[in-house]
Design an enzyme around this catalytic site. Structure first.
Site, PDB file in Angstrom:
ATOM      1  N   LYS A 198      97.798 -92.132  55.298  1.00 17.52           N
ATOM      2  CA  LYS A 198      99.012 -92.785  55.799  1.00 17.52           C
ATOM      3  C   LYS A 198      98.999 -92.824  57.334  1.00 17.52           C
ATOM      4  CE  LYS A 198     104.036 -92.272  55.568  1.00 17.52           C
ATOM      5  NZ  LYS A 198     105.149 -91.549  54.943  1.00 17.52           N
TER       6      LYS A 198
ATOM      7  N   GLU B 182      91.210 -83.494  58.214  1.00 22.65           N
ATOM      8  CA  GLU B 182      90.255 -83.440  57.105  1.00 22.65           C
ATOM      9  C   GLU B 182      89.708 -84.833  56.807  1.00 22.65           C
ATOM     10  OE1 GLU B 182      93.261 -82.148  57.120  1.00 22.65           O
ATOM     11  OE2 GLU B 182      93.257 -80.109  56.303  1.00 22.65           O
TER      12      GLU B 182
ATOM     13  N   LYS C 103      98.371 -75.927  60.824  1.00 21.19           N
ATOM     14  CA  LYS C 103      97.509 -76.975  61.402  1.00 21.19           C
ATOM     15  C   LYS C 103      97.352 -76.774  62.900  1.00 21.19           C
ATOM     16  CE  LYS C 103      98.859 -80.921  58.520  1.00 21.19           C
ATOM     17  NZ  LYS C 103      99.461 -82.248  58.601  1.00 21.19           N
TER      18      LYS C 103
ATOM     19  N   GLY D  99     103.923 -89.186  51.227  1.00 23.54           N
ATOM     20  CA  GLY D  99     102.561 -89.017  50.711  1.00 23.54           C
ATOM     21  C   GLY D  99     102.515 -88.672  49.237  1.00 23.54           C
ATOM     22  N   ARG D 100     103.316 -87.679  48.840  1.00 27.05           N
ATOM     23  CA  ARG D 100     103.256 -87.225  47.441  1.00 27.05           C
ATOM     24  C   ARG D 100     103.969 -88.168  46.487  1.00 27.05           C
ATOM     25  NH1 ARG D 100     105.902 -83.996  50.814  1.00 27.05           N
ATOM     26  NH2 ARG D 100     108.104 -83.494  50.523  1.00 27.05           N
TER      27      ARG D 100
ATOM     28  N   HIS E 278      93.664 -69.449  26.049  1.00 27.22           N
ATOM     29  CA  HIS E 278      92.631 -68.405  26.087  1.00 27.22           C
ATOM     30  C   HIS E 278      92.532 -67.789  27.472  1.00 27.22           C
ATOM     31  CE1 HIS E 278      91.032 -69.344  22.062  1.00 27.22           C
ATOM     32  NE2 HIS E 278      91.625 -70.499  22.334  1.00 27.22           N
TER      33      HIS E 278
ATOM     34  N   GLU F 169     105.802 -78.804  47.359  1.00 25.01           N
ATOM     35  CA  GLU F 169     105.940 -79.317  48.724  1.00 25.01           C
ATOM     36  C   GLU F 169     107.328 -79.940  48.894  1.00 25.01           C
ATOM     37  OE1 GLU F 169     102.553 -80.612  51.493  1.00 25.01           O
ATOM     38  OE2 GLU F 169     103.221 -82.480  50.590  1.00 25.01           O
TER      39      GLU F 169
HETATM   40  C1  G6Q Z   1     102.662 -85.432  51.211  1.00 26.70           C
HETATM   41  C2  G6Q Z   1     102.307 -84.923  52.508  1.00 26.70           C
HETATM   42  C3  G6Q Z   1     100.838 -84.678  52.699  1.00 26.70           C
HETATM   43  C4  G6Q Z   1     100.024 -85.899  53.109  1.00 26.70           C
HETATM   44  C5  G6Q Z   1      98.655 -85.444  53.600  1.00 26.70           C
HETATM   45  C6  G6Q Z   1      97.775 -86.592  53.990  1.00 26.70           C
HETATM   46  O1  G6Q Z   1     103.770 -85.728  50.882  1.00 26.70           O
HETATM   47  O2  G6Q Z   1     102.854 -85.717  53.473  1.00 26.70           O
HETATM   48  O3  G6Q Z   1     100.222 -84.109  51.569  1.00 26.70           O
HETATM   49  O4  G6Q Z   1      99.916 -86.793  52.047  1.00 26.70           O
HETATM   50  O5  G6Q Z   1      98.817 -84.563  54.679  1.00 26.70           O
HETATM   51  O6  G6Q Z   1      98.357 -87.333  54.999  1.00 26.70           O
HETATM   52  P1  G6Q Z   1      97.774 -88.717  55.422  1.00 26.70           P
HETATM   53  O7  G6Q Z   1      97.876 -89.642  54.263  1.00 26.70           O
HETATM   54  O8  G6Q Z   1      98.590 -89.182  56.592  1.00 26.70           O
HETATM   55  O9  G6Q Z   1      96.326 -88.491  55.789  1.00 26.70           O
END
Ligand code: G6Q
Length: 546
Positions: A212, A218, A509, A274-275, A391, A360
């Site tokens: 996003k 990462e 972070k 994001g989620r 199990h 989250e």
């Molecule tokens: C989700 C969070 C988080 C996000 C990641 C990746 O709700 O905001 O998990 O999706 O940190 O972020 P980017 O899509 O910006 O790389």
């Protein structure tokens, strides 16, 4: 500032106080007695929506409990808050954003507004572009730099830009093309990228960089290394990048700066968290795997559950009921966790996906107006597919000291018929709910020496929900995800917290950036952390011979 007028502090609401009094009696109930005294409860305490049947009769509740919980929802102004979400209000007020993921699944004819602008046409414009691209990749007309069709797709993303796509790919693998290999890279650990690219021909590999913000450490680190891998394999011609990298992002400039042609970028918007983004362009890998038609069927499933959540009276509303039961178990019985147990191997990543969605979103300790809560919020969500979990950790759920309510998820029809496998699978799902609820009394433990009886007794009285659908399809998956999204939303409303921000991920972070420099330094960096962190850094540097 928080635009909503806060209702009374949760524990001061009338319904809460009445529930607390009701609980003093309810804590003594046993599910065995509840069923004995009310033999029809299994036929009555259920609800249905969007292809899903919810049996919630194996909770420690009576009709009175439900009545009081529904009253709590009303006192928490749930209806107003649902409308605020669908209206595009900036309910994620700490980030000054709407949380309008429901617009991602709105039909073309609908209007949904953010800042007085109808966003639905943009949603469909992106979906149409995704469909066109997905078709081209799937049928081989999108060619790599050397003219070969794409046979491998690697999604690079993390958190919300990874967990939804991975889960959906695994869940809908049965419907996916088998001519393309799909892999997912999220961890900054180099072994993740190494294993994801191992054995792949760069000339046939397409990377989707899903981010996003397009500045996530990462993802950008992995994307840079992936680009290097590609160039190493294709003779270092930078022009190859355009044929092997596409981006999904809200940040065109950063995508261009990275070197990806923005004509190969699929956008989304800051009102998609994001989620909550797997139905947006973040789902591009899903669409390439299952095809545009199935992807639209998945969105339709989301949509059916959205409509149900928005319009169905609370007493028949699946997300509302599940959320209220969770609050009953969590806040009154003190249950610290919820186990999510899909009896469907294709849903193997669903618990991992739910971990982020639930924890989250609702792992918060202050109310909308910034006061510390004096009640528990989100429990721990965890799970594994049945029967594997049986199990492994079910022992604790059956005989441990903590109360762990379970959500069993099952389908009547198997996708892969094989002998009696499916009947045995479902028999296990139903048996677990039965065993948890009713247990095994000492008098039922036969032919056992008395010293062994306490070990073999099951107390029972352990609550569970069972969610049953006809078949795992893109539509039922979409509805299932939307169900939990709205459960999370409803819980957040009752707890009076913001389910849409995630400030809690920031601190680590920031600290990691400082430590990374200290780990890599060729000199002798002056360490100003606590003695534990300093010591760990020194030991690392010694072991790395720095
Ligand atoms: C989700 C969070 C988080 C996000 C990641 C990746 O709700 O905001 O998990 O999706 O940190 O972020 P980017 O899509 O910006 O790389």
């Amino acid at each position: 500032m928080n635009p909503t007028v806060s209702p009374k502090f949760l524990v001061e609401r009338d319904a809460w106080k009445t529930l607390a009094a009701h609980f003093r009696t309810a804590r003594q109930w046993h599910l065995r007695d509840l069923f004995a005294n009310d033999p029809q409860r299994g036929e009555r305490l259920n609800a249905e929506a969007a292809g899903w049947f919810l049996d919630y009769s194996k909770n420690r509740i009576t009709d009175e409990t439900i009545k009081l919980l529904l009253q709590l929802a009303r006192e928490s102004r749930l209806s107003e808050r649902i409308e605020a979400m669908f209206r595009g209000d900036k309910i994620n007020f700490t980030e000054d954003r709407a949380a309008l993921h429901v617009a991602l699944r709105a039909p073309r004819s609908e209007s949904m507004l953010v800042d007085n602008r109808n966003v639905v046409p943009e949603v469909h414009a992106v979906l149409d572009r995704m469909a066109d691209f997905a078709d081209r990749v799937r049928c081989g007309t999108w060619k790599g730099y050397t003219g070969k069709p794409i046979r491998n797709l690697v999604n690079i993303g993390i958190g919300g830009s990874d967990l939804g796509p991975v889960m959906a790919y695994e869940a809908l693998k049965h419907y996916s093309t088998r001519t393309i290999t799909f892999r997912f890279v999220s961890n900054i650990d180099g072994s993740d990228l190494e294993e994801a690219t191992r054995g792949l021909d760069p000339a046939e590999t397409l990377f989707i960089v899903s981010s996003k913000m397009f500045n996530t450490l990462e993802t950008i680190t992995n994307a840079r290394s992936a680009r290097q891998w590609l160039l190493n394999g294709l003779g270092a011609d930078e022009k190859a990048v355009a044929k092997h990298f596409v981006a999904v992002s809200t940040q065109a400039q950063r995508v261009a700066d990275f070197g990806i042609d923005t004509t190969n970028m699929f956008g989304f918007w800051d009102w998609v968290g994001g989620r909550y983004s797997m139905g947006s362009a973040i789902g591009l890998s899903t669409m390439i795997a299952i095809g545009p038609e199935h992807f639209r069927a998945m969105l339709d499933g989301f949509r059916q559950m959205d409509e149900h959540f928005r319009r169905e009276p609370f007493e028949r509303n699946l997300p509302v009921i599940m959320a209220l039961l969770n609050i009953w178990n969590n806040n009154f019985f003190g249950a610290p966790a919820v186990a999510v147990l899909p009896y469907e191997q294709y849903l193997k990543r669903f618990p991992a996906y739910l971990q982020q969605l639930t924890m989250e979103s609702n792992g918060k300790n202050v109310t909308l107006d910034g006061q510390a809560v004096n009640y528990d919020t989100c429990p721990v969500y965890f799970g594994e597919p049945g029967t594997n979990g049986q199990h492994s950790f079910y022992q604790l759920i059956h005989q441990g000291t903590r109360l762990i309510p379970c959500d069993f998820i099952a389908f009547a029809q198997e996708l892969v018929p094989l002998g009696h496998h499916h009947e045995l699978l479902l028999a296990n799902a139903f048996a677990q709910g039965e065993a948890l609820a009713f247990g095994l009394r000492p008098e039922e433990v036969r032919d056992t020496p008395s010293w062994l009886v306490p070990h073999r007794v099951f107390t029972g009285n352990r609550p569970s929900n069972t969610l049953l659908a006809e078949r795992l399809t893109p539509t039922t998956l979409g509805a299932l995800v939307a169900l939990y999204e709205h459960v999370v939303f409803t819980q957040g409303v009752i707890w009076n917290i913001n389910s849409f921000d995630q400030w809690g991920v920031q601190l680590g972070k920031v600290l990691a950036q400082n430590i990374a420099a200290e780990l890599e330094s060729t000199g002798d960096p002056e360490l100003k952390h606590d003695s534990s962190t300093n010591n760990l850094i020194c030991r690392y540097r010694r072991l790395k011979k720095r």
